[in-house]
Structures are given as C-alpha cells and as structure tokens.
Design a protein around this motif. Structure first.
Motif, PDB file in Angstrom:
ATOM      1  N   LEU A 164      51.169  46.330 -28.889  1.00 42.70           N
ATOM      2  CA  LEU A 164      49.996  45.601 -28.387  1.00 42.70           C
ATOM      3  C   LEU A 164      49.467  46.245 -27.113  1.00 42.70           C
ATOM      4  O   LEU A 164      48.257  46.462 -26.957  1.00 42.70           O
ATOM      5  CB  LEU A 164      50.369  44.145 -28.084  1.00 42.70           C
ATOM      6  CG  LEU A 164      50.416  43.164 -29.248  1.00 42.70           C
ATOM      7  CD1 LEU A 164      50.869  41.790 -28.762  1.00 42.70           C
ATOM      8  CD2 LEU A 164      49.031  43.060 -29.897  1.00 42.70           C
ATOM      9  N   ASP A 165      50.385  46.550 -26.180  1.00 37.49           N
ATOM     10  CA  ASP A 165      50.013  47.163 -24.900  1.00 37.49           C
ATOM     11  C   ASP A 165      49.293  48.483 -25.139  1.00 37.49           C
ATOM     12  O   ASP A 165      48.317  48.812 -24.456  1.00 37.49           O
ATOM     13  CB  ASP A 165      51.261  47.424 -24.036  1.00 37.49           C
ATOM     14  CG  ASP A 165      51.882  46.108 -23.560  1.00 37.49           C
ATOM     15  OD1 ASP A 165      51.225  45.056 -23.722  1.00 37.49           O
ATOM     16  OD2 ASP A 165      53.013  46.145 -23.041  1.00 37.49           O
ATOM     17  N   LYS A 222      41.916  50.560 -25.734  1.00 37.21           N
ATOM     18  CA  LYS A 222      40.608  49.902 -25.556  1.00 37.21           C
ATOM     19  C   LYS A 222      40.055  50.172 -24.159  1.00 37.21           C
ATOM     20  O   LYS A 222      38.872  50.452 -23.977  1.00 37.21           O
ATOM     21  CB  LYS A 222      40.736  48.389 -25.775  1.00 37.21           C
ATOM     22  CG  LYS A 222      40.451  47.981 -27.216  1.00 37.21           C
ATOM     23  CD  LYS A 222      40.278  46.476 -27.322  1.00 37.21           C
ATOM     24  CE  LYS A 222      41.431  45.857 -28.066  1.00 37.21           C
ATOM     25  NZ  LYS A 222      41.499  44.418 -27.966  1.00 37.21           N
ATOM     26  N   ALA A 223      40.954  50.078 -23.151  1.00 41.39           N
ATOM     27  CA  ALA A 223      40.548  50.306 -21.765  1.00 41.39           C
ATOM     28  C   ALA A 223      40.065  51.747 -21.585  1.00 41.39           C
ATOM     29  O   ALA A 223      39.060  52.008 -20.913  1.00 41.39           O
ATOM     30  CB  ALA A 223      41.702  50.011 -20.819  1.00 41.39           C
ATOM     31  N   ARG A 229      47.568  49.342 -27.753  1.00 47.04           N
ATOM     32  CA  ARG A 229      46.210  49.085 -28.253  1.00 47.04           C
ATOM     33  C   ARG A 229      45.274  48.655 -27.125  1.00 47.04           C
ATOM     34  O   ARG A 229      44.121  49.073 -27.069  1.00 47.04           O
ATOM     35  CB  ARG A 229      46.242  48.021 -29.351  1.00 47.04           C
ATOM     36  CG  ARG A 229      46.285  48.667 -30.735  1.00 47.04           C
ATOM     37  CD  ARG A 229      46.156  47.626 -31.801  1.00 47.04           C
ATOM     38  NE  ARG A 229      47.238  46.664 -31.616  1.00 47.04           N
ATOM     39  CZ  ARG A 229      47.949  46.123 -32.599  1.00 47.04           C
ATOM     40  NH1 ARG A 229      47.676  46.397 -33.814  1.00 47.04           N
ATOM     41  NH2 ARG A 229      48.928  45.287 -32.367  1.00 47.04           N
ATOM     42  N   GLU A 230      45.802  47.815 -26.198  1.00 46.27           N
ATOM     43  CA  GLU A 230      45.012  47.373 -25.033  1.00 46.27           C
ATOM     44  C   GLU A 230      44.630  48.566 -24.175  1.00 46.27           C
ATOM     45  O   GLU A 230      43.500  48.681 -23.707  1.00 46.27           O
ATOM     46  CB  GLU A 230      45.812  46.360 -24.196  1.00 46.27           C
ATOM     47  CG  GLU A 230      45.953  44.996 -24.848  1.00 46.27           C
ATOM     48  CD  GLU A 230      44.596  44.321 -25.085  1.00 46.27           C
ATOM     49  OE1 GLU A 230      43.755  44.348 -24.162  1.00 46.27           O
ATOM     50  OE2 GLU A 230      44.370  43.824 -26.200  1.00 46.27           O
TER      51      GLU A 230
END
Ligand SMILES: [Zn+2]
Length: 399
Positions: free
Chosen positions: A273-274, A280-281, A276-277
């Motif tokens: 998850l991290d 995105k950033a 993917r975040e």
C-alpha cells in the motif's frame, strides 16, 4: 590375493564400517587410481562416491566403469605404482549416506505397503534425500504419517541383513522393485519386518542408526510428487536452523510464533500500500514540475514547446503520464542514468502537426547516439552523449 586385484577389490560389502585400510597401488591412470582392494564406495544407485585420503592425498570422488573397475580420483598423487598406501574415509560423509540410503529403503517400503505408492527414482544429495513417487499428489497428512511410521521403525531398530538368491528364488519373493542385475547371486537387502529389495548399496546395520527421519517438503517432477527428507544429524540441524529463522522473524516483526504469519502478511500488504501511495505522490510531483515549466514555455502556433533536463529523482515515465493531461504540448526531456542518457519526446495534440517524429527521428537521435521508439504521442529510449545536443536539435525544429 583375493577376488580381482586389478579391479580394486571391494571390501566395503564385507566390512561397511571399516574407516581405514591399507592397500597396494595397482596403477595410476587418466581415469583414476586403481588399488588392489578398497573400502571406497563408487558413485552409483543414487549414492555418491566416497571421499577422504589415499596415501595422505585428497580423494575427491570414487567412481566405477562398466567392468566394475573402481577408480579413486586422487588430487596430485605423490605415491607410485606398487607402493602401499593408507585409505582413510571421510566417515561423516559416508555414514550419512549409509543412513540416508537405509532410510530410503524403509520409507519406500512403507510408502508401498501402507499407501500403495511406488518409488520411481531416488537421489541422495549432500543434505537431502529425495524420493520420486508414481503419485500425482500426496497430502501433507500422508507425508507426516509416513514420517511417523519410519520413525517407529527407527525406534524398533530392526536388523538389516543380506541374502544371496538366484533370479528364480528372488522372483518368488514378489519384491516391490524389479531386479536390475543379471545372473544368479542376487544380493537382497532385508530390513527385517519392513522391506526386501535387491540392492548393491551400503546400509547401516540396524534401523536405529538412522536416528531421525524428517519430512522436509515436496515438489512436482514430470507430473509426479517428489518427496524431500532429511536424515540423522542433518535433520536435527535443519530443524534447528528453521527454528532459528522463525525466532529471528518473530523478533523482527515483534510477534509470537502463533501470530507470525498473520503479522508478516499484514506488514507485506502495508508495504505494498505504501509503495502505491509513494508512486501516486511521485506522479503528482512530476505533474507539478511539468506544469511549472509549461507555464513559462515558449509557444509556437499556440503549442507550448519545452525542453527539460530532468532531475535524478524524477522519472520519465511519470512525466510521460503527466503530458497526457495537456491538449497540446511539445516536450523533449532527458536525464542522465549512470553512463546512459534516457530521453523522452512527447508530441501531444497539435504538436504532431509542427513536428513529424518519424521524419525527424534519425537526425534527433543521432545527436546522442540513441535508440528507441514508441507511438504517438510518446517516444522514448536511451543513448550516450551530451543532452544539450539533443535539446538544441529539438529547439531548432520547433523555432
Ligand atoms: Zn540399498
């Protein structure tokens, strides 16, 4: 002299526990050293050749040829033909193979008698014993039941003895495995109350010497299940190593053993998850950086034209994605990546009317010895050289 002295007479069948023996060097050939007699078991039947010392020189392997001549592979022999030499076995190596091999007899016998599963082939590695079966699947419960059954026979410490039979009398015993040797004088290995097969290998005297039989997993080979086991000291070492790894992981994840898999699974999912975040950033930063430059870019026929010497922490892939949100944009971006220059050319919307990439490609890429391609509106690849040369060529064509 007994037997066939030219052929390294095998003493290991009569005295499988002899760890050293004096012998006479018969000949030193390209294929190895021939002794008048030997305790070194040659490679064969899934059992590796013996190692140790011959006359103080390292014995790396023992093999035999089709005429049953046994060859000792000695590194730089210092002895000569006719000399007496002492053979000293690497007993730990040899004994572990005797344990594994005897365990294989017991396991294959029980697999057949209790579960109707035949053994197709066997192999003994340095640390594991594998049995290829004729089954397409074997449940873990069956493997653990087999492990228990074998260990019961280990505890019972049955004697292992030998019988010599004629082909006819051996066939009458209806053995689980066909007899592979020809002629009479068939050597049968009998693990009392457990298993009888014809075998030319070396075995321990009692099943108790197997010490411990451990199921270590399975894999598929030629659509058959191959079972993996460890035996004796090696089994204990493997269990201890696995325990140590589990303990280290427990410390790393601050978790008791019972919850370790759940905690580790959660950590792996969180990391994903991290990631993917973070992705995105990074895409967002690339979009903001591009926008900042587009605001200040020169404009030709209403299309912003931009070259960009890209910073190391931005990716061309993210910049390419950001380009797609503009109606019209001509961009040439490049960044240094080690020895290589990575390049990206975007001709979005009406930019493709100002510059035909297929026509300009060769001249543009030649400036940095680049290769690459793509399809409208994004082209990319890599080359070597001065990024500024590419930028100038791009600018000139859109001036
Ligand atoms: Zn055997």
């Amino acid at each position: 002299m007994i037997g066939r002295p030219m052929h390294s007479y095998p003493v290991y069948y009569e005295q499988p526990y002899l760890t050293s023996l004096e012998a006479t060097v018969v000949s030193i050939t390209d294929k190895g050293v021939i002794l008048d007699r030997t305790i070194c078991y040659p490679e064969g039947g899934g059992q590796s050749g013996d190692q140790g010392l011959v006359g103080g020189c390292t014995l790396v392997d023992t093999t035999k040829d089709d005429e049953h001549t046994i060859y000792h592979h000695v590194e730089n022999p210092t002895f000569k033909e006719g000399e007496k030499v002492l053979i000293e076995l690497d007993w730990e190596h040899r004994y572990h193979f005797m344990q594994m091999h005897t365990a294989q007899h017991v396991a294959s016998g029980l697999l057949f008698s209790h579960f109707g599963i035949q053994t197709v082939s066997v192999h003994q590695g340095q640390s594991i014993l594998t049995i290829e079966t004729d089954a397409q699947q074997i449940a873990p419960e069956t493997c653990h039941a087999l492990e228990d059954l074998v260990n019961e026979q280990v505890l019972a410490s049955h004697a292992v003895h030998y019988e010599v039979h004629t082909q006819a009398s051996a066939k009458q015993l209806d053995l689980r495995r066909s007899i592979k040797v020809e002629g009479d004088g068939v050597r049968l290995v009998v693990v009392e109350d457990v298993d009888t097969v014809a075998c030319g290998g070396l075995h321990v005297a009692r099943t108790g010497e197997i010490e411990l039989f451990h199921y270590a997993g399975q894999e598929k080979i030629r659509s058959h299940v191959r079972l993996i086991f460890t035996v004796g000291k090696t089994a204990k070492q493997m269990i201890r190593r696995t325990e140590a790894v589990a303990a280290e992981l427990g410390t790393l994840f601050s978790s008791p053993l019972e919850q370790l898999v759940a905690v580790a699974t959660q950590a792996v999912e969180q990391a994903s998850l991290d990631k993917r975040e973070l992705q995105k950033a990074e895409e967002r930063i690339a979009a903001l950086e591009l926008d900042k430059r587009v605001q200040k870019a020169a404009v030709k026929d209403g299309v912003p034209v931009l070259v960009w010497d890209v910073e190391a922490d931005l990716s061309l892939k993210d910049i390419g994605l950001a380009v797609l949100s503009y109606p019209d944009l001509a961009l040439c971006a490049a960044k240094q990546d080690g020895q290589r220059v990575l390049w990206l050319i975007a001709l979005q919307g009406r930019a493709s009317e100002l510059l035909d990439f297929s026509q300009a490609k060769q001249a543009l890429l030649a400036t940095i010895n680049a290769k690459g391609g793509g399809k409208s509106p994004l082209y990319q690849g890599s080359g070597t050289g001065d990024r500024e040369a590419l930028f100038s060529a791009f600018r000139e064509r859109l001036a």
